[in-house]
Structure formats: structure tokens, C-alpha cells
Scaffold this motif. Structure first.
Motif, short mmCIF file in Angstrom:
data_model
loop_
_atom_site.label_atom_id
_atom_site.label_comp_id
_atom_site.label_asym_id
_atom_site.label_seq_id
_atom_site.Cartn_x
_atom_site.Cartn_y
_atom_site.Cartn_z
N PRO A 127 0.83 -1.22 0.00
CA PRO A 127 0.00 0.00 0.00
C PRO A 127 0.85 1.26 0.00
O PRO A 127 1.76 1.40 0.81
CB PRO A 127 -0.80 -0.13 1.30
CG PRO A 127 -0.80 -1.59 1.61
CD PRO A 127 0.52 -2.12 1.11
N GLY A 128 0.56 2.14 -0.93
CA GLY A 128 1.29 3.39 -1.02
C GLY A 128 0.65 4.48 -0.19
O GLY A 128 -0.37 4.27 0.48
N ALA A 129 1.23 5.66 -0.27
CA ALA A 129 0.72 6.79 0.50
C ALA A 129 -0.70 7.15 0.11
O ALA A 129 -1.53 7.51 0.95
CB ALA A 129 1.64 8.00 0.31
N GLY A 130 -1.01 7.02 -1.20
CA GLY A 130 -2.35 7.34 -1.66
C GLY A 130 -3.40 6.42 -1.07
O GLY A 130 -4.47 6.88 -0.63
N LEU A 132 -3.16 4.62 1.69
CA LEU A 132 -3.26 4.84 3.13
C LEU A 132 -4.01 6.13 3.44
O LEU A 132 -4.83 6.18 4.37
CB LEU A 132 -1.86 4.88 3.75
CG LEU A 132 -1.06 3.57 3.67
CD1 LEU A 132 0.36 3.79 4.18
CD2 LEU A 132 -1.75 2.46 4.45
N ALA A 133 -3.73 7.18 2.66
CA ALA A 133 -4.42 8.46 2.89
C ALA A 133 -5.91 8.32 2.58
O ALA A 133 -6.76 8.87 3.31
CB ALA A 133 -3.79 9.55 2.02
N GLY A 134 -6.25 7.60 1.51
CA GLY A 134 -7.65 7.40 1.18
C GLY A 134 -8.39 6.64 2.26
O GLY A 134 -9.52 7.01 2.65
N PHE A 135 -7.76 5.59 2.78
CA PHE A 135 -8.39 4.82 3.86
C PHE A 135 -8.55 5.68 5.11
O PHE A 135 -9.62 5.70 5.73
CB PHE A 135 -7.55 3.59 4.18
CG PHE A 135 -7.99 2.85 5.41
CD1 PHE A 135 -9.12 2.06 5.39
CD2 PHE A 135 -7.27 2.97 6.59
CE1 PHE A 135 -9.54 1.39 6.53
CE2 PHE A 135 -7.67 2.30 7.73
CZ PHE A 135 -8.81 1.51 7.70
N ALA A 136 -7.49 6.41 5.46
CA ALA A 136 -7.53 7.24 6.67
C ALA A 136 -8.59 8.34 6.54
O ALA A 136 -9.34 8.62 7.50
CB ALA A 136 -6.16 7.84 6.94
N GLY A 137 -8.68 8.97 5.37
CA GLY A 137 -9.66 10.03 5.17
C GLY A 137 -11.08 9.52 5.26
O GLY A 137 -11.94 10.14 5.92
N THR A 138 -11.34 8.37 4.61
CA THR A 138 -12.69 7.80 4.65
C THR A 138 -13.05 7.40 6.07
O THR A 138 -14.17 7.63 6.54
CB THR A 138 -12.77 6.58 3.73
OG1 THR A 138 -12.40 6.96 2.40
CG2 THR A 138 -14.17 6.01 3.70
N ALA A 139 -12.09 6.80 6.78
CA ALA A 139 -12.34 6.38 8.16
C ALA A 139 -12.62 7.58 9.06
O ALA A 139 -13.48 7.52 9.95
CB ALA A 139 -11.15 5.57 8.69
N ALA A 140 -11.91 8.70 8.82
CA ALA A 140 -12.12 9.89 9.64
C ALA A 140 -13.52 10.45 9.44
O ALA A 140 -14.21 10.81 10.41
CB ALA A 140 -11.06 10.94 9.30
N LEU A 178 -4.95 -4.32 4.84
CA LEU A 178 -3.79 -3.42 4.82
C LEU A 178 -2.66 -3.97 5.68
O LEU A 178 -1.48 -3.94 5.28
CB LEU A 178 -4.18 -2.03 5.30
CG LEU A 178 -4.90 -1.12 4.30
CD1 LEU A 178 -5.49 0.08 5.01
CD2 LEU A 178 -3.95 -0.68 3.19
N LEU A 179 -2.99 -4.49 6.84
CA LEU A 179 -1.96 -5.04 7.72
C LEU A 179 -1.31 -6.27 7.11
O LEU A 179 -0.09 -6.43 7.16
CB LEU A 179 -2.57 -5.38 9.09
CG LEU A 179 -3.03 -4.17 9.93
CD1 LEU A 179 -3.74 -4.64 11.18
CD2 LEU A 179 -1.85 -3.26 10.26
N LEU A 186 -1.71 -7.55 -0.85
CA LEU A 186 -2.99 -8.03 -1.36
C LEU A 186 -4.04 -6.93 -1.40
O LEU A 186 -5.12 -7.14 -1.95
CB LEU A 186 -3.52 -9.17 -0.48
CG LEU A 186 -2.75 -10.49 -0.51
CD1 LEU A 186 -3.29 -11.44 0.56
CD2 LEU A 186 -2.84 -11.15 -1.88
N TYR A 187 -3.73 -5.76 -0.83
CA TYR A 187 -4.76 -4.73 -0.69
C TYR A 187 -5.00 -4.00 -2.01
O TYR A 187 -4.10 -3.40 -2.59
CB TYR A 187 -4.37 -3.72 0.38
CG TYR A 187 -5.38 -2.59 0.50
CD1 TYR A 187 -6.55 -2.78 1.22
CD2 TYR A 187 -5.17 -1.36 -0.12
CE1 TYR A 187 -7.49 -1.76 1.33
CE2 TYR A 187 -6.10 -0.34 -0.02
CZ TYR A 187 -7.26 -0.55 0.71
OH TYR A 187 -8.19 0.46 0.80
N VAL A 188 -6.25 -4.05 -2.46
CA VAL A 188 -6.78 -3.19 -3.51
C VAL A 188 -8.16 -2.79 -3.02
O VAL A 188 -8.92 -3.63 -2.51
CB VAL A 188 -6.86 -3.91 -4.87
CG1 VAL A 188 -7.39 -2.98 -5.94
CG2 VAL A 188 -5.50 -4.45 -5.28
#
Length: 371
Positions: A127-130, A132-140, A178-179, A186-188
Motif C-alpha cells: 500500500p502506497g501513501a495514496g 493509506l491516505a484514502g483509507f484514513a480520510g474515509t475512516a475519519a 492493509l496489515l 494483497l490490498y486493492v
């Protein structure tokens, strides 16, 4: 689920939000399993909600059967069990555990078999920065919505709360994947598309709370209208071929226009042979210089190729070669066959011209002085 857990208006709003989500719109159009898996996970979750309420064994069986179907279509659907685990009240824990055990036991053979085909997902990177940022933003955003509707509890289910279930669907499967991807990539995001149902439930319930209060109703409706208008360009773009990673129709036409009978054709890398499969006529008359056995004959997605020395020998018999490759800047495969393809083209041929189409390059190579 929204109607049952938070009332009719929340359910209606959740359904409207779900239909507008860009990721949902995209995969609803694609001929792959993701939309069906998403639907099955949502139905399985709804049946879970009913089973806990009614304590009916038949509903538990139906819940398990639907989730098994989802897992057989895509094994990552079983990650939804993590969300179910945190949402099920203690009184229903034993029944849920029995259904979950059946689901895991049924899908386990598929997991074992799929490990033999792990090369099919070898293209997935960590997983790249994009991502991770997308997941974090949606979760927030989801956490904010969950806080707004934290007191939303079903009229039917004791101890089951919409924020817990919806937040679990959105966060837990994606977080677990992600972990795992830190070790084995495997994350998409589409692998856990069903998590968007959690986004819709939380947003619908939050909008319901906002529109219920008179002092916030106008602001909530205004923001919702602005959001719909802002999504309109995205909605239109998602319905164009240019929204896809590659436009196989345009690639096929470019190959057909570039090649002449007797020319060779090469795919760099070999997996890009799939671009010509929807329209075999685009390569009719061309010699596939690397092909050993076609996809159907080799029981593979891309076909099998001859060893690198044979590829080299075949390429040296050609006067012109049509090379179908990834766009510039993509990582290059380091297998012997791919290295030989690039080396022979660079040493014995000159580039006559390149046509760039959505997601690919089609380049004609010829012997020096014959372009």
C-alpha cells in the motif's frame, strides 16, 4: 438495514448515498465479481440483523449460506466476519459463531487452492501513501458520522447499534487487509468494496439526524445538494471509456491499424496479451512471436510463452514488429523473456512510430532503414 436499524428516512438516505458513491458507480458497471460480492455481503449482513432480532435458526442458516456464496465468488468477502463479530450482541454470540465456522470451513478449500495461483496477483504492490491516505480520510469522515449518530439504536435489536456495525464494515476488513499487505501485498480497494455499505449507512443516519433538527435542516439539505452537484462530473466521467485503466477497444483498433499481414506482434509484458482477446480480429494475420500455447490451451489468463532463446530467434526472423506495451513509466518485468524482447528490439530494430491510447502504447519497430 438502514430502515431496520435507524428508521425509514435513514434507510432511504443511506440507499441514495450508496448509489452516488463513485467507487460503487464504477464497479456496478464492470463485468467482474465485485458488485455481486458487495450485494451478497450486504444481504448477509441484513440477514444477520434479522437473525439476531428473531432468533430464528432458519435465518441464521440463510445468513451463512449467502455469506458462503459471497466468499466463493471472492474469498476476501469473509473479512466481513470481523465487522459482524463486533456488532453481534453477546446473547447471539453462540449462534453467530456457529454460522461463522461454517462459512470459514466452506471457503477454506478455495483459499488453499488460490495460493497455487498467487502469481495472478503478483502485480499488487505494498500500500502506497495514496491508498493509506484514502483509507484514513474515509475512516475519519465515518468516525464523525458515527459520533453524530452514536445514540442511534434499532427499535428491534437490543444492544445492536448502527454505528458499530457500519463502522466495522467500513474499517475492519480494509484495515486487516492493509496489515496483511505489509507482509504479502494483497490490498486493492475493490477487494473490500462492500465496506462502502458502511459508509452509506453512517452517512444516511447522520443526514437523518441533521434533517430531523429544524435548526440544521436547511444547512444539511444545502450541503447534500452541493455534494450531488459536485459528484455530477465524476458520475459522467465514470461512464466514459477514458475512466478505465485501459481502453481495450482503442488498443485493439490501434494494433489492427499498425500491423500488416506477416508482421510480428509482441506483448510487453506477456500479460498484456489479454488486450487482444476481446477482439481476436485485431491481430489476424500477425505472428505472435512469443506465444507457445494460447490462453485456453494453456489454462491461463495470458497464454504461455516460449523460452527466451526461442523468442530471440523468432524475433530475428521478423522484418516488422508491432509491440503492445504499458504506458511509459511503468515498472518493467525482469523475467528472461521480457528482457530478451526489449534487448532485441533495441539492438536490431528501430522505432518507426508510437500510438498512445488509454492505458497502453502500440509501437511499430522495423529493421534499420525500412521504416
Amino acid at each position: 438495514m438502514g430502515r431496520r436499524l435507524a428508521g425509514p428516512r435513514a434507510g432511504l438516505l443511506a440507499g441514495a448515498v450508496f448509489a452516488l458513491l463513485p467507487q460503487v458507480q464504477r464497479y456496478a458497471q464492470e463485468g467482474r465479481s465485485y458488485a455481486i460480492v458487495c450485494a451478497l455481503v450486504v444481504w448477509a449482513t441484513y440477514l444477520l440483523v434479522r437473525a439476531v432480532a428473531s432468533r430464528d435458526g432458519r435465518t441464521w442458516v440463510a445468513h451463512g449460506a449467502v455469506l458462503v456464496a459471497a466468499g466463493l465468488l471472492h474469498e476476501f468477502a469473509v473479512l466481513a466476519l470481523t465487522a459482524h463479530a463486533v456488532a453481534v450482541p453477546r446473547a447471539a454470540g453462540r449462534a453467530w459463531a456457529g454460522a461463522a465456522a461454517v462459512v470459514l470451513g466452506t471457503v477454506a478449500p478455495l483459499v488453499v487452492l488460490s495460493t497455487r495461483q498467487s502469481d495472478q496477483v503478483s502485480w499488487i504492490g505494498r500500500p502506497g501513501a495514496g491508498a493509506l491516505a484514502g483509507f484514513a480520510g474515509t475512516a475519519a469522515v465515518a468516525l464523525v458520522c458515527a459520533a453524530m449518530c452514536r445514540n442511534t439504536t434499532s427499535r428491534v435489536l437490543r444492544g445492536v447499534r448502527l454505528p458499530v456495525l457500519a463502522l466495522g464494515l467500513l474499517v475492519l476488513p480494509a484495515l486487516l487487509l492493509l496489515l496483511v499487505s505489509l507482509v504479502t501485498p494483497l490490498y486493492v480497494d475493490r477487494h473490500v468494496l462492500y465496506g462502502q455499505s458502511g459508509t452509506a449507512l453512517l452517512t444516511g443516519a447522520a443526514l437523518d439526524r441533521l434533517t430531523w433538527a429544524r435548526r440544521t435542516r436547511t444547512a444539511a439539505l444545502t450541503c447534500a445538494g452541493i455534494a450531488v452537484l459536485a459528484l455530477l462530473p465524476v458520475t459522467l466521467q465514470l461512464r466514459r471509456p477514458q475512466s478505465r485503466v485501459d481502453d481495450v477497444g482503442a488498443i485493439a483498433r490501434a494494433v489492427a491499424e499498425a500491423g500488416a499481414p506477416g508482421d510480428g506482434v509482441l506483448y510487453l509484458p506477456a500479460r498484456r496479451r489479454v488486450w487482444s482477446l476481446p477482439d481476436p480480429g485485431s491481430v489476424r494475420g500477425l505472428r505472435d512471436l512469443a506465444l507457445d500455447r494460447a490462453p485456453a490451451a494453456s489454462h491461463t489468463l495470458y497464454g504461455s510463452e516460449v523460452p527466451a532463446p526461442v523468442i530471440r530467434a523468432r524475433m530475428l526472423t521478423a522484418t516488422r514488429v508491432v509491440a503492445v506495451s504499458d504506458p511509459a513509466g511503468q515498472p518493467l518485468d525482469a523475467t528472461p523473456g521480457e528482457i530478451v524482447k526489449r534487448r532485441v528490439l533495441a539492438t536490431y530494430f528501430e522505432k518507426c512510430g508510437t500510438r498512445r491510447v488509454q492505458g497502453a502504447r502500440v509501437t511499430v519497430y522495423a529493421r534499420p532503414g525500412t521504416c
